[in-house]
Design an enzyme around this catalytic site. Structure first.
Site, short mmCIF file in Angstrom:
data_model
loop_
_atom_site.label_atom_id
_atom_site.label_comp_id
_atom_site.label_asym_id
_atom_site.label_seq_id
_atom_site.Cartn_x
_atom_site.Cartn_y
_atom_site.Cartn_z
N GLY A 143 -31.60 -44.63 -17.64
CA GLY A 143 -31.68 -43.60 -18.67
C GLY A 143 -30.78 -42.40 -18.44
O GLY A 143 -30.71 -41.51 -19.29
N GLY A 156 -27.27 -47.41 -15.43
CA GLY A 156 -26.28 -48.23 -16.10
C GLY A 156 -25.18 -47.35 -16.65
O GLY A 156 -24.14 -47.12 -16.02
N ARG A 157 -25.47 -46.76 -17.82
CA ARG A 157 -24.47 -45.99 -18.57
C ARG A 157 -23.77 -44.92 -17.72
O ARG A 157 -22.55 -44.76 -17.79
CB ARG A 157 -25.20 -45.30 -19.74
CG ARG A 157 -24.30 -44.50 -20.65
CD ARG A 157 -25.16 -43.66 -21.62
NE ARG A 157 -26.24 -44.40 -22.21
CZ ARG A 157 -26.18 -45.05 -23.37
NH1 ARG A 157 -25.07 -45.02 -24.08
NH2 ARG A 157 -27.23 -45.70 -23.84
N TYR A 189 -25.85 -46.97 -33.57
CA TYR A 189 -26.61 -45.78 -33.17
C TYR A 189 -26.07 -44.49 -33.77
O TYR A 189 -26.54 -43.41 -33.40
CB TYR A 189 -26.54 -45.59 -31.64
CG TYR A 189 -26.88 -46.77 -30.78
CD1 TYR A 189 -28.14 -47.37 -30.84
CD2 TYR A 189 -25.97 -47.28 -29.86
CE1 TYR A 189 -28.46 -48.45 -30.02
CE2 TYR A 189 -26.28 -48.35 -29.03
CZ TYR A 189 -27.53 -48.93 -29.12
OH TYR A 189 -27.84 -49.99 -28.30
N CYS A 233 -15.01 -56.18 -42.41
CA CYS A 233 -15.40 -56.11 -43.81
C CYS A 233 -16.82 -55.59 -43.98
O CYS A 233 -17.72 -56.32 -44.39
CB CYS A 233 -15.27 -57.53 -44.37
SG CYS A 233 -15.23 -57.55 -46.13
C1 LIG Z 1 -35.22 -51.73 -17.94
C2 LIG Z 1 -33.92 -51.01 -18.00
N1 LIG Z 1 -33.42 -50.47 -16.88
C3 LIG Z 1 -32.24 -49.82 -16.89
C4 LIG Z 1 -31.51 -49.68 -18.04
C5 LIG Z 1 -30.21 -48.94 -17.99
O1 LIG Z 1 -30.29 -47.83 -18.76
P1 LIG Z 1 -29.11 -46.74 -18.75
O2 LIG Z 1 -27.85 -47.48 -19.02
O3 LIG Z 1 -29.49 -45.83 -19.84
O4 LIG Z 1 -29.14 -46.11 -17.41
C6 LIG Z 1 -32.00 -50.20 -19.24
C7 LIG Z 1 -31.25 -50.03 -20.49
O5 LIG Z 1 -31.68 -50.19 -21.56
C8 LIG Z 1 -33.24 -50.90 -19.21
O6 LIG Z 1 -33.74 -51.44 -20.32
#
Ligand SMILES: Cc1ncc(COP(=O)(O)O)c(C=O)c1O
Length: 414
Positions: free
Chosen positions: A234, A270-271, A311, A337
């Protein structure tokens, strides 16, 4: 954000090898490595596993770089388990998530082993138990708890509120932990929360942390102490570039709050790690004026980067070599398209002409991984830059690739 000079070098190298290339993804490993180091440093005082969420970007070069920094892997499907294994993440540092567990996934983790499976609900435990019993192994399992926490931002990336499809209520989890002897092949001592993605304020994470600590205490009181707390991901990035997630402050808060606690900790970024390390580079196909408005049509579309259409996300868009002239309004669109194929309805861009290159920045997360073949469009090449080197990490798809799965295979009647 990747320097324009490096983006240009990457695109030109690709065009040299593939004269038809009009757009591509670029991943800058130097940006990624810097972020990976910063993340590891922020949490260095917490005994934890940082399991990188492969769903954000599973390019093998990205996985290799993050593994080298000591990250584990967070997989959400059989394909991501395979990708993590191919990238040589240790099984003990691999976490399996997801709310649609299949017998194939359960069999995979039982046979090959992972550090933790987060079960989305209680009946899934029977599936995991059967798979483990068949192989004669033990599987460590956490329960995904829905903490009932609202998060700001787009509701598609909010996952911890009451209406979300993920997880079970805390009360149900407590009963399962208390009754864990029902699943003798499972070491059921984990709790998992992931309140949502793209948070710039760690407030909801702090509330989730308080909630899981209280829940762990309640479970211990019920005779079922927990061993592992997984706080999910997150960690957001500000796509406008104006602010950022207070990573070090949040890590300090977390460490101060939990120091001396008996738990093993897992986080799943992740992000935050990969978004700024990626960009989508695209040629301007056309500049069209209609009713006094300037439409800039790019050679990349919503099938490549769906975040704006899905989004309402806005990625900064800049020309790689700006022409002289004042920035003026532009509607930046793709060639697909669909009227949703708009990257930015109110961009401010200097003059642009056919053949100019623009970059959509911070596209390294949930970019290429979410691309599709919609409109018969092949997925784009992925180019990696690192120091002075440039290489093709994934070639683009050609029309023949798209047709390759088509067949007329008669299915025998049963
Ligand atoms: C269970 C879980 N963990 C980690 C993540 C990674 O999230 P983020 O890219 O926002 O850090 C997600 C993304 O949806 C997720 O569903």
């Amino acid at each position: 954000m990747i320097e324009p000079g490096r983006l240009r070098r990457a695109f030109e190298a690709l065009q040299h090898a593939d004269t038809h290339a009009r757009a591509c993804w670029v991943c800058d490993l130097d940006v990624l490595n810097a972020r990976a180091r910063r993340f590891r440093a922020a949490f260095s005082d917490l005994p934890h596993l940082a399991a990188y969420a492969l769903k954000a970007n599973a390019l093998p070069d990205v996985l290799a770089a993050l593994r080298a920094h000591g990250f584990g892997a967070d997989a959400g499907s059989l394909g991501e388990l395979e990708a993590a294994a191919a990238a040589e993440f240790a099984p003990a540092m691999t976490v399996l998530n997801g709310n649609g567990r299949t017998p194939e996934e359960a069999g995979w983790v039982a046979r090959k082993g992972v550090g933790l499976v987060n079960a989305d609900h209680v009946p899934e435990l029977d599936l995991l138990e059967d798979a483990a019993a068949r192989v004669g192994t033990m599987v460590r399992v956490g329960l995904r708890v829905n903490p009932g926490i609202e998060t700001p931002g787009h509701h598609y990336v909010a996952t911890g509120h009451e209406g979300a499809k993920f997880g079970i209520g805390p009360g149900e989890a407590l009963v399962a932990w208390r009754d864990r002897a029902r699943w003798p092949r499972l070491r059921l001592d984990g709790v998992h929360v992931h309140v949502g993605s793209q948070l710039l304020d760690p407030g909801p994470m702090a509330r989730a942390l308080d909630g899981v600590l209280a829940l762990a205490e309640a479970s211990a009181d019920a005779g079922a102490p927990l061993g592992v707390i997984n706080l999910g991901g997150g960690f957001g990035i500000d796509y406008s570039g104006a602010a950022e997630f207070p990573l070090e402050d949040w890590a300090r808060h977390l460490i101060a709050r939990v120091s001396g606690s008996p738990f093993a900790w897992v986080v799943e970024p992740g992000r935050w790690l990969v978004a700024p390390a990626g960009a989508l580079v695209a040629e301007v196909l056309w500049v069209k004026w209609r009713g006094g408005r300037r439409f800039v049509v790019l050679a990349a579309g919503m099938n490549d980067l769906i975040r704006p259409a899905l989004y309402g996300a806005r990625h900064r868009i800049t020309p790689l070599e700006p022409r002289p002239g004042e920035p003026a309004p532009a509607i930046v669109v793709g060639p697909v398209c669909e009227s949703a194929d708009v990257f930015d309805p109110e961009a401010l861009l200097p003059p642009l002409e056919r053949g100019d290159l623009v970059a959509l920045h911070d596209a390294g997360a949930y970019g290429a991984v979410m691309s599709s073949n919609y409109n018969g469009r092949g997925r784009l090449a992925e180019v990696v830059v690192s120091a002075e080197e440039v290489w093709l990490a994934r070639r683009s798809e050609r029309p023949a690739d798209l047709a390759a799965r088509d067949q007329t295979a008669r299915l025998p009647a049963r």
